[in-house]
Design a protein around this motif. Structure first.
Motif, short mmCIF file in Angstrom:
data_model
loop_
_atom_site.label_atom_id
_atom_site.label_comp_id
_atom_site.label_asym_id
_atom_site.label_seq_id
_atom_site.Cartn_x
_atom_site.Cartn_y
_atom_site.Cartn_z
N GLY A 1 -7.27 1.65 0.13
CA GLY A 1 -6.44 0.50 -0.25
C GLY A 1 -6.74 -0.75 0.56
N GLY A 2 -8.01 -1.16 0.63
CA GLY A 2 -8.39 -2.33 1.41
C GLY A 2 -7.77 -3.61 0.88
N PRO A 3 -7.95 -4.72 1.59
CA PRO A 3 -7.36 -5.99 1.17
C PRO A 3 -7.95 -6.47 -0.15
CG PRO A 3 -8.92 -6.33 2.97
CD PRO A 3 -8.73 -4.85 2.84
N GLU A 4 -7.08 -7.02 -0.99
CA GLU A 4 -7.50 -7.51 -2.30
C GLU A 4 -6.89 -8.88 -2.54
OE1 GLU A 4 -6.10 -4.58 -4.94
OE2 GLU A 4 -7.59 -3.08 -4.42
N GLY A 5 -7.62 -9.71 -3.25
CA GLY A 5 -7.10 -11.02 -3.60
C GLY A 5 -6.17 -10.95 -4.78
N PRO A 6 -5.55 -12.07 -5.16
CA PRO A 6 -4.66 -12.09 -6.32
C PRO A 6 -5.42 -11.76 -7.59
CG PRO A 6 -5.15 -14.31 -5.54
CD PRO A 6 -5.69 -13.38 -4.50
N GLY A 7 -4.75 -11.07 -8.49
CA GLY A 7 -5.37 -10.69 -9.75
C GLY A 7 -6.32 -9.53 -9.63
N GLY A 8 -6.28 -8.81 -8.50
CA GLY A 8 -7.16 -7.66 -8.31
C GLY A 8 -6.50 -6.36 -8.74
N ALA A 9 -7.00 -5.25 -8.18
CA ALA A 9 -6.54 -3.93 -8.60
C ALA A 9 -5.05 -3.73 -8.34
CB ALA A 9 -7.35 -2.86 -7.88
N ALA A 10 -4.56 -4.15 -7.15
CA ALA A 10 -3.15 -3.94 -6.83
C ALA A 10 -2.24 -4.70 -7.77
CB ALA A 10 -2.89 -4.35 -5.38
N ASP A 11 -2.56 -5.96 -8.06
CA ASP A 11 -1.75 -6.74 -8.99
C ASP A 11 -1.79 -6.14 -10.39
OD1 ASP A 11 -0.97 -8.45 -7.05
OD2 ASP A 11 -2.04 -10.21 -7.80
N PHE A 12 -2.96 -5.75 -10.83
CA PHE A 12 -3.06 -5.16 -12.16
C PHE A 12 -2.23 -3.89 -12.26
CE2 PHE A 12 -4.85 -2.07 -15.06
CZ PHE A 12 -4.85 -2.78 -16.25
N LEU A 13 -2.34 -3.01 -11.27
CA LEU A 13 -1.60 -1.76 -11.32
C LEU A 13 -0.09 -2.00 -11.29
CD1 LEU A 13 -3.72 0.62 -9.05
CD2 LEU A 13 -3.36 0.78 -11.53
N ALA A 14 0.37 -2.98 -10.50
CA ALA A 14 1.80 -3.29 -10.48
C ALA A 14 2.28 -3.71 -11.86
CB ALA A 14 2.09 -4.38 -9.45
N LYS B 1 -11.82 4.72 -10.72
CA LYS B 1 -12.35 3.77 -9.74
C LYS B 1 -12.33 2.36 -10.32
CE LYS B 1 -15.38 7.18 -7.55
NZ LYS B 1 -16.77 7.53 -7.17
N TYR B 2 -11.81 1.42 -9.55
CA TYR B 2 -11.63 0.05 -10.03
C TYR B 2 -12.97 -0.68 -10.19
CZ TYR B 2 -10.15 -4.84 -10.10
OH TYR B 2 -9.96 -6.15 -10.44
N CYS B 3 -13.13 -1.34 -11.35
CA CYS B 3 -14.35 -2.14 -11.59
C CYS B 3 -14.02 -3.48 -12.22
CB CYS B 3 -15.33 -1.36 -12.47
SG CYS B 3 -14.82 -1.23 -14.19
N GLY B 4 -12.74 -3.89 -12.14
CA GLY B 4 -12.35 -5.13 -12.79
C GLY B 4 -13.08 -6.35 -12.28
N ALA C 1 -4.89 7.31 -8.61
CA ALA C 1 -4.23 7.54 -7.32
C ALA C 1 -5.18 8.20 -6.32
CB ALA C 1 -2.98 8.41 -7.52
N ARG C 2 -5.96 9.15 -6.80
CA ARG C 2 -6.91 9.84 -5.93
C ARG C 2 -7.98 8.86 -5.43
NH1 ARG C 2 -8.68 13.00 -9.46
NH2 ARG C 2 -6.91 14.43 -9.34
N ALA C 3 -8.51 8.03 -6.34
CA ALA C 3 -9.56 7.07 -5.94
C ALA C 3 -9.01 6.01 -5.00
CB ALA C 3 -10.16 6.42 -7.19
N ARG C 4 -7.76 5.60 -5.20
CA ARG C 4 -7.16 4.59 -4.33
C ARG C 4 -6.94 5.15 -2.93
NH1 ARG C 4 -7.13 -0.58 -5.46
NH2 ARG C 4 -4.94 -0.99 -4.97
N ARG C 5 -6.53 6.41 -2.85
CA ARG C 5 -6.38 7.03 -1.53
C ARG C 5 -7.72 7.13 -0.82
NH1 ARG C 5 -2.94 10.69 -4.28
NH2 ARG C 5 -4.65 12.22 -4.33
N ALA C 6 -8.76 7.52 -1.56
CA ALA C 6 -10.08 7.65 -0.95
C ALA C 6 -10.63 6.31 -0.48
CB ALA C 6 -11.05 8.29 -1.94
N ALA C 7 -10.30 5.24 -1.22
CA ALA C 7 -10.80 3.91 -0.86
C ALA C 7 -10.01 3.30 0.29
CB ALA C 7 -10.76 2.98 -2.07
N PRO D 1 0.81 -1.21 0.00
CA PRO D 1 0.00 0.00 0.00
C PRO D 1 0.84 1.27 0.00
CG PRO D 1 -0.10 -1.15 2.13
CD PRO D 1 0.59 -2.05 1.19
N ASP D 2 2.09 1.21 0.54
CA ASP D 2 2.93 2.39 0.54
C ASP D 2 3.64 2.58 -0.79
OD1 ASP D 2 2.23 2.87 3.16
OD2 ASP D 2 3.89 1.68 3.97
N GLY D 3 4.01 1.46 -1.45
CA GLY D 3 4.74 1.56 -2.71
C GLY D 3 3.88 1.98 -3.87
#
Length: 507
Positions: free
Chosen positions: A68-81, A143-146, A60-66, A12-14
């Motif tokens: 950065g809750g827990p996400e499973g594999p293949g979710g928003a965090a993995d996609f963005l990386a 906003k993530y909708c994947g 970035a703005r939407a992620r800060r507002a949300a 979440p920090d990176g």
């Protein structure tokens, strides 16, 4: 590609730092490209770079507002990386092709007509365009909708959700093994070619968005890879990663051979085809056929003498076998619903826009039904949204309505998705057939069954002059019973619109 494929999952920090670094990188690249004489035709880097940077700021703005809750594999965090690693790698490749700071890009390198660096820059611009489209689809307005993304083809959507769950991206090797469960893929060069076709962003992974584009291009689903082999692997007219300008340049050599043509995935309307051909007067025309399978557009164009010589070659592949391979889904209307239609002196089959012709086409992905005449006139008015629900039209599928067992007008329409067909006919979980035992249908009057939303009038061109009559005024919606569905596979009869009809590819 290797760097993108091996991108680590960011904490979440990176992630905020990575997003900010990507925006700065795009800004520097924009300054470099502003000094270069790059094409203004899509895909244009000078337009894509600032738009991508702005979308990343929104993310970035939407992620800060949300939070950065827990996400499973293949979710928003993995996609963005994966996305950010791929973006950085492709941006470095573009920077290496651009002239040094302070030097105008005249006469050499990527700006010399026909040079290899110029071709590489055009391909990178296409990849940037695909990446921006993918990010826009999975993060609309940031906003993530994947996890809720709806694939256009219902069978493809079912396949992805059953095998991949809420994930929006997965490695190619895993995707290939899952695809083989229903569409076997030969190993070796065939699998490599398939990966090159599906992986639009060239990062070694497949996103739900890329899979959606592939299934739209090579529909129908039951013969997906057969269609791909005939149209992409074996067809001499297929061109991958070509831009509008490059199509014009390639067809210049065929100006003295009218009927020469090539086709490519459109870069301005992903999921649709752009076909370029040499007309009878030697001019080069590029069009996007309205949402229809490519083989239909090519066969129609062959009959009209538009598409005769793929890439100038004399042999035009026979695609007629594809006309007979597409199965249909059939829906059957319950007895209660038919009686409601009869009580209104109407029928399920009747198009609710013109109230004259029977429904014979389904809009995708929303699933609304109407007649092909009304849909053609509607799209000729430059409207690409459904006249009932205003959702974007991403495709269309032929449907058929028949009488069965001598009973009155048991409505059989093909390929209705879990949405509604004309605003009210919804799908049930129970499969089966209900044969109505009701009096014969009354002759259709100028009454239409009520809809959730009335048809929308065409934009900018006023009343339609060609096609269906003026849209009837519709009454307030009434609750109707739900539809029972069953599957079958009759043979489809294809329509024959003019091959030249369709949107013109932007230049």
């Amino acid at each position: 590609m290797a760097a993108a494929a091996a991108a680590p999952r960011r904490g979440p920090d990176g992630e905020p730092r990575a997003l900010a670094r990507a925006v700065r990188l795009l800004q520097r690249l924009q300054e470099r490209s502003a000094a270069a004489r790059l094409s203004a035709n899509p895909p244009a880097l000078r337009d894509l770079l600032p738009r991508t940077a702005q979308l990343l700021r929104d993310v970035a703005r939407a992620r800060r507002a949300a939070g950065g809750g827990p996400e499973g594999p293949g979710g928003a965090a993995d996609f963005l990386a994966l996305f950010l690693a791929n973006l950085e790698a492709k941006a470095r490749q573009v920077a290496a092709l651009l002239p040094p700071r302070g030097q105008r890009g005249a006469g050499a390198g990527p700006f010399q007509e026909g040079s290899m660096p110029r071709r590489q820059l055009a391909k990178l611009a296409l990849i940037f365009s695909h990446m921006f489209s993918e990010l826009s689809a999975l993060f609309p307005a940031g906003k993530y909708c994947g996890h809720t993304y709806q694939l256009t083809k219902s069978a493809a959507h079912t396949f992805w959700r059953e095998h991949c769950g809420a994930r929006c991206v997965l490695p190619w090797a895993e995707f290939e093994s899952l695809l083989c469960t229903c569409h076997p893929v030969e190993s070796g060069s065939t699998a490599h070619a398939l990966r090159a076709t599906i992986d639009l962003t060239c990062n070694g992974h497949v996103s739900i968005f890329e899979f959606d584009i592939f299934t739209r291009l090579f529909q129908p689903w039951p013969t997906l890879l057969k269609n791909w082999e005939l149209l992409a692997v074996n067809h001499p007219g297929y061109m991958a990663f070509l831009t509008y300008d490059e199509v014009c340049a390639r067809l210049q050599a065929c100006r003295d051979k009218p009927g020469s043509y090539i086709f490519r995935p459109s870069c301005t309307r992903l999921g649709q085809w752009a076909i370029g051909h040499v007309s009878s007067d030697g001019s080069i025309v590029q069009t996007i056929p309205h949402n229809k399978p490519l083989f239909e557009a090519l066969l129609d164009g062959q009959k009209e003498d538009f598409y005769l010589y793929p890439d100038g070659k004399n042999h035009n592949p026979d695609l007629t076998e594809l006309c007979h391979m597409e199965p249909h889904q059939l829906i059957h209307v319950s007895e209660e619903q038919l009686q409601l239609y009869w009580a209104m002196n109407s029928s399920f089959e009747l198009c609710k826009i013109c109230a004259e012709s029977n429904k014979d086409v389904k809009i995708e992905p929303c699933g609304h039904l109407l007649c092909s005449r009304c849909l053609a006139a509607w799209q000729q008015s430059d409207s690409q949204t459904c006249p009932f629900c205003r959702s974007q039209i991403k495709g269309r599928e032929v449907v058929s309505i028949h009488r069965s067992r001598g009973r009155p007008a048991e409505a059989r329409a093909a390929a209705v998705s879990p949405g509604s067909s004309d605003g009210q006919e919804n799908r049930e979980d129970t499969l089966g057939q209900v044969v109505p035992s009701a009096p014969p249908l009354s002759p259709p009057l100028d009454l239409s069954p009520p809809l959730d939303l009335p048809p929308e009038q065409p934009r900018s061109k006023g009343q339609l002059k060609v096609g269906p009559p003026a849209f009837p005024k519709l009454r307030a919606p009434l609750p109707l019973p739900r539809i029972r569905t069953s599957l079958s596979a009759p043979r489809e009869a294809t329509s024959r619109p003019r091959a030249g009809e369709g949107a013109t590819e932007n230049s």
